[in-house]
Design a protein around this motif. Structure first.
Motif, PDB file in Angstrom:
ATOM      1  N   UNK A 329       0.832  -1.208   0.000  1.00  0.00           N
ATOM      2  CA  UNK A 329       0.000   0.000   0.000  1.00  0.00           C
ATOM      3  C   UNK A 329       0.862   1.251   0.000  1.00  0.00           C
ATOM      4  N   UNK A 330       1.998   1.192   0.678  1.00  0.00           N
ATOM      5  CA  UNK A 330       2.918   2.339   0.661  1.00  0.00           C
ATOM      6  C   UNK A 330       3.478   2.558  -0.741  1.00  0.00           C
ATOM      7  N   UNK A 331       3.818   1.485  -1.431  1.00  0.00           N
ATOM      8  CA  UNK A 331       4.278   1.623  -2.814  1.00  0.00           C
ATOM      9  C   UNK A 331       3.178   2.200  -3.698  1.00  0.00           C
ATOM     10  N   UNK A 332       1.948   1.779  -3.454  1.00  0.00           N
ATOM     11  CA  UNK A 332       0.813   2.314  -4.215  1.00  0.00           C
ATOM     12  C   UNK A 332       0.670   3.813  -4.002  1.00  0.00           C
ATOM     13  N   UNK A 333       0.836   4.251  -2.770  1.00  0.00           N
ATOM     14  CA  UNK A 333       0.742   5.679  -2.459  1.00  0.00           C
ATOM     15  C   UNK A 333       1.840   6.480  -3.149  1.00  0.00           C
ATOM     16  N   UNK A 334       3.031   5.907  -3.261  1.00  0.00           N
ATOM     17  CA  UNK A 334       4.118   6.570  -3.982  1.00  0.00           C
ATOM     18  C   UNK A 334       3.722   6.766  -5.449  1.00  0.00           C
ATOM     19  N   UNK A 335       3.144   5.731  -6.045  1.00  0.00           N
ATOM     20  CA  UNK A 335       2.709   5.832  -7.444  1.00  0.00           C
ATOM     21  C   UNK A 335       1.639   6.902  -7.613  1.00  0.00           C
ATOM     22  N   UNK A 336       0.705   6.971  -6.666  1.00  0.00           N
ATOM     23  CA  UNK A 336      -0.417   7.904  -6.789  1.00  0.00           C
ATOM     24  C   UNK A 336       0.021   9.359  -6.660  1.00  0.00           C
ATOM     25  N   UNK A 337       1.195   9.603  -6.086  1.00  0.00           N
ATOM     26  CA  UNK A 337       1.717  10.968  -6.032  1.00  0.00           C
ATOM     27  C   UNK A 337       2.009  11.501  -7.435  1.00  0.00           C
ATOM     28  N   UNK A 338       2.266  10.572  -8.354  1.00  0.00           N
ATOM     29  CA  UNK A 338       2.579  10.959  -9.726  1.00  0.00           C
ATOM     30  C   UNK A 338       1.376  10.828 -10.656  1.00  0.00           C
ATOM     31  N   UNK A 339       0.515   9.880 -10.388  1.00  0.00           N
ATOM     32  CA  UNK A 339      -0.574   9.582 -11.330  1.00  0.00           C
ATOM     33  C   UNK A 339      -1.958   9.965 -10.827  1.00  0.00           C
ATOM     34  N   UNK A 340      -2.054  10.275  -9.526  1.00  0.00           N
ATOM     35  CA  UNK A 340      -3.352  10.359  -8.845  1.00  0.00           C
ATOM     36  C   UNK A 340      -3.987   8.963  -8.856  1.00  0.00           C
ATOM     37  N   UNK A 341      -5.150   8.829  -8.228  1.00  0.00           N
ATOM     38  CA  UNK A 341      -5.836   7.534  -8.185  1.00  0.00           C
ATOM     39  C   UNK A 341      -6.677   7.393  -9.450  1.00  0.00           C
ATOM     40  N   UNK A 342      -6.341   6.434 -10.307  1.00  0.00           N
ATOM     41  CA  UNK A 342      -7.090   6.307 -11.566  1.00  0.00           C
ATOM     42  C   UNK A 342      -8.503   5.773 -11.347  1.00  0.00           C
ATOM     43  N   UNK A 343      -9.384   6.120 -12.271  1.00  0.00           N
ATOM     44  CA  UNK A 343     -10.740   5.582 -12.222  1.00  0.00           C
ATOM     45  C   UNK A 343     -10.714   4.109 -12.608  1.00  0.00           C
ATOM     46  N   UNK A 344     -11.492   3.323 -11.900  1.00  0.00           N
ATOM     47  CA  UNK A 344     -11.568   1.898 -12.205  1.00  0.00           C
ATOM     48  C   UNK A 344     -12.451   1.666 -13.431  1.00  0.00           C
ATOM     49  N   UNK A 345     -12.035   0.749 -14.282  1.00  0.00           N
ATOM     50  CA  UNK A 345     -12.852   0.383 -15.442  1.00  0.00           C
ATOM     51  C   UNK A 345     -14.085  -0.391 -14.981  1.00  0.00           C
ATOM     52  N   UNK A 346     -15.208  -0.087 -15.589  1.00  0.00           N
ATOM     53  CA  UNK A 346     -16.429  -0.811 -15.239  1.00  0.00           C
ATOM     54  C   UNK A 346     -16.480  -2.143 -15.977  1.00  0.00           C
ATOM     55  N   UNK A 347     -16.794  -3.191 -15.233  1.00  0.00           N
ATOM     56  CA  UNK A 347     -16.922  -4.515 -15.852  1.00  0.00           C
ATOM     57  C   UNK A 347     -18.326  -4.712 -16.375  1.00  0.00           C
ATOM     58  N   UNK A 348     -18.427  -5.267 -17.567  1.00  0.00           N
ATOM     59  CA  UNK A 348     -19.725  -5.657 -18.090  1.00  0.00           C
ATOM     60  C   UNK A 348     -20.177  -6.934 -17.395  1.00  0.00           C
ATOM     61  N   UNK A 349     -21.424  -7.267 -17.574  1.00  0.00           N
ATOM     62  CA  UNK A 349     -21.976  -8.455 -16.910  1.00  0.00           C
ATOM     63  C   UNK A 349     -21.667  -9.744 -17.651  1.00  0.00           C
ATOM     64  N   UNK A 350     -21.372  -9.656 -18.942  1.00  0.00           N
ATOM     65  CA  UNK A 350     -21.218 -10.870 -19.735  1.00  0.00           C
ATOM     66  C   UNK A 350     -19.852 -11.515 -19.528  1.00  0.00           C
ATOM     67  N   UNK A 351     -19.862 -12.760 -19.053  1.00  0.00           N
ATOM     68  CA  UNK A 351     -18.634 -13.519 -18.853  1.00  0.00           C
ATOM     69  C   UNK A 351     -18.295 -14.247 -20.150  1.00  0.00           C
ATOM     70  N   UNK A 352     -17.064 -14.058 -20.641  1.00  0.00           N
ATOM     71  CA  UNK A 352     -16.644 -14.716 -21.889  1.00  0.00           C
ATOM     72  C   UNK A 352     -15.590 -15.787 -21.653  1.00  0.00           C
ATOM     73  N   UNK A 353     -15.071 -15.862 -20.439  1.00  0.00           N
ATOM     74  CA  UNK A 353     -14.036 -16.850 -20.175  1.00  0.00           C
ATOM     75  C   UNK A 353     -13.776 -17.000 -18.692  1.00  0.00           C
ATOM     76  N   UNK A 354     -12.929 -17.968 -18.369  1.00  0.00           N
ATOM     77  CA  UNK A 354     -12.570 -18.210 -16.979  1.00  0.00           C
ATOM     78  C   UNK A 354     -11.093 -18.537 -16.870  1.00  0.00           C
ATOM     79  N   UNK A 355     -10.505 -18.135 -15.753  1.00  0.00           N
ATOM     80  CA  UNK A 355      -9.113 -18.454 -15.452  1.00  0.00           C
ATOM     81  C   UNK A 355      -9.109 -19.658 -14.521  1.00  0.00           C
ATOM     82  N   UNK A 356      -8.485 -20.744 -14.990  1.00  0.00           N
ATOM     83  CA  UNK A 356      -8.484 -21.986 -14.231  1.00  0.00           C
ATOM     84  C   UNK A 356      -7.067 -22.259 -13.721  1.00  0.00           C
ATOM     85  N   UNK A 357      -6.931 -22.406 -12.408  1.00  0.00           N
ATOM     86  CA  UNK A 357      -5.626 -22.682 -11.831  1.00  0.00           C
ATOM     87  C   UNK A 357      -5.221 -24.128 -12.100  1.00  0.00           C
ATOM     88  N   UNK A 358      -4.001 -24.463 -11.813  1.00  0.00           N
ATOM     89  CA  UNK A 358      -3.484 -25.814 -12.067  1.00  0.00           C
ATOM     90  C   UNK A 358      -4.187 -26.873 -11.220  1.00  0.00           C
TER      91      UNK A 358
END
Length: 369
Positions: A329-358
């Motif tokens: 979180x401290x590293x994140x705060x360092x980044x935000x001093x330069x970029x500000x807190x970016x807006x999060x992208x909105x996710x659509x509802x439609x699922x097109x795939x899944x990530x499956x672990x080993x």
């Protein structure tokens, strides 16, 4: 629907019949009339055929495609002719010059150089660079720079490694030929120097995806990994890592061996600039989870290093270090001093795939952009 599997997970699913493959076409640059084949000889030699080996054994129909069909026996074939149904001879299976990539060059970018230096110092201070250690790194510029820095430490401290694994480059081959490492276990060649090495260095060994990273294979190579260096598109406060999509939900690739090696290695290290294209790499929650945070130990940037709180043993080893150690979180705060807190992208509802672990666990969904 799209299913994103790891290298080891796909091999396991293919062997265990979860991935039901009707037909597989196996391009091989050197094959004989009996169906045996290898990848490191022939006019279009490409190196290890590791990823297709499970398919060659378990698909319903197996077709070997080659532009170099010979009558002689092949010693230690990667593809066993007993498993092949048909052989198709063609004029050319491809152009081997396409194997050469600009990504397989050591970075000279000052930020990348700093990240690599921080990484090699971290590994040394953790006591991981010692006689007989094992190691894997990717083919990205920062990872290769860290590998070079590792080599310099090994020469200075007179240390020899037991093995390097994964995708192999000319830099790994150079260290083998210098006597700095005993063996290379190769599931994929990243450049032509690595391809050439397979035919002349007895300790440069091609392996299958199952022998590389199948969690149900007791002989999987990566279970003996001491450390692995990996990249990230995003990382979040819980150390979950994304290499599947970018921050705008554009699909950019699969896990490969990312999750496999992070799970098995004693210490997994993520390397990345703190800011990419004016966007902070650290998120409150990654867009897509590729590798679970419980399997990530360290995050190294040009500004400093974060250690997963789940690894208090590593924090204890670094308590007197001169490296800049922060919380994530401290590293994140360092980044935000330069970029500000970016807006999060909105996710659509439609699922097109899944990530499956080993483990076959679905760890995240992929959404329509």
């Amino acid at each position: 629907m799209l299913t994103m599997q790891t290298h080891g997970g796909r091999a396991r699913a293919t062997i265990e019949g979860i991935n039901k493959i009707d037909i597989t076409f196996i391009a091989a640059p050197y094959a004989n009339i009996y169906g045996d084949a290898i990848g490191y000889l022939g006019k279009n030699k490409c190196g290890s055929l590791g990823y297709i080996i499970p398919d060659s054994k378990h698909a319903k129909l197996k077709v070997l495609v080659t532009d170099n069909l010979v009558r002689n026996q092949i010693e230690n074939p990667e593809i066993n002719g007993e498993n092949i149904d048909y052989i198709l001879e063609v004029d050319s299976i491809g152009d081997k010059s396409g194997i050469v990539s600009g990504t397989t060059q050591i970075t000279t970018n000052p930020i990348g150089v700093k990240i690599a230096k921080n990484t090699s110092r971290l590994l040394f201070e953790l006591g991981l660079i010692k006689p007989g250690f094992s190691f894997q790194s990717g083919a990205g510029g920062v990872s290769l720079r860290a590998t070079k820095d590792l080599k310099d430490i090994m020469i200075k401290e007179n240390i020899k490694a037991s093995f390097f694994s994964g995708g192999i480059t000319k830099y790994h081959v150079e260290m083998l030929e210098m006597g700095l490492v005993e063996k290379l276990y190769d599931v994929q060649c990243f450049d032509l120097e690595a391809v050439d090495s397979l035919s002349k260095n007895i300790n440069h060994i091609p392996i299958s995806a199952s022998d590389y990273a199948n969690p149900n294979n007791p002989n999987q190579v990566i279970k003996d990994l001491d450390m692995v260096i990996l990249g990230a598109t995003e990382i979040d406060y819980n150390f979950n890592v994304n290499v599947t999509t970018d921050s705008h939900q554009t699909l950019i690739g699969g896990s490969g061996g990312h999750s496999d090696t992070a799970t098995e290695a004693k210490v997994s290290v993520i390397v990345s600039p703190l800011i990419k294209g004016r966007i902070p790499v650290i998120k409150e929650r990654v867009t897509t989870i590729t590798t679970l945070g419980k399997n990530i130990d360290c995050f190294v940037t040009e500004r400093g290093i974060a250690i997963n709180p789940l690894r208090p043993d590593l924090l204890e080893l670094l308590k007197d270090s001169k490296l800049k150690i922060y919380t994530i979180k401290e590293l994140s705060e360092i980044a935000h001093k330069y970029t500000k807190v970016p807006k999060e992208s909105l996710k659509r509802d439609k699922i097109i795939g899944e990530v499956v672990d080993r483990t076959f666990e679905v760890i995240d969904n992929i959404y329509q952009k």
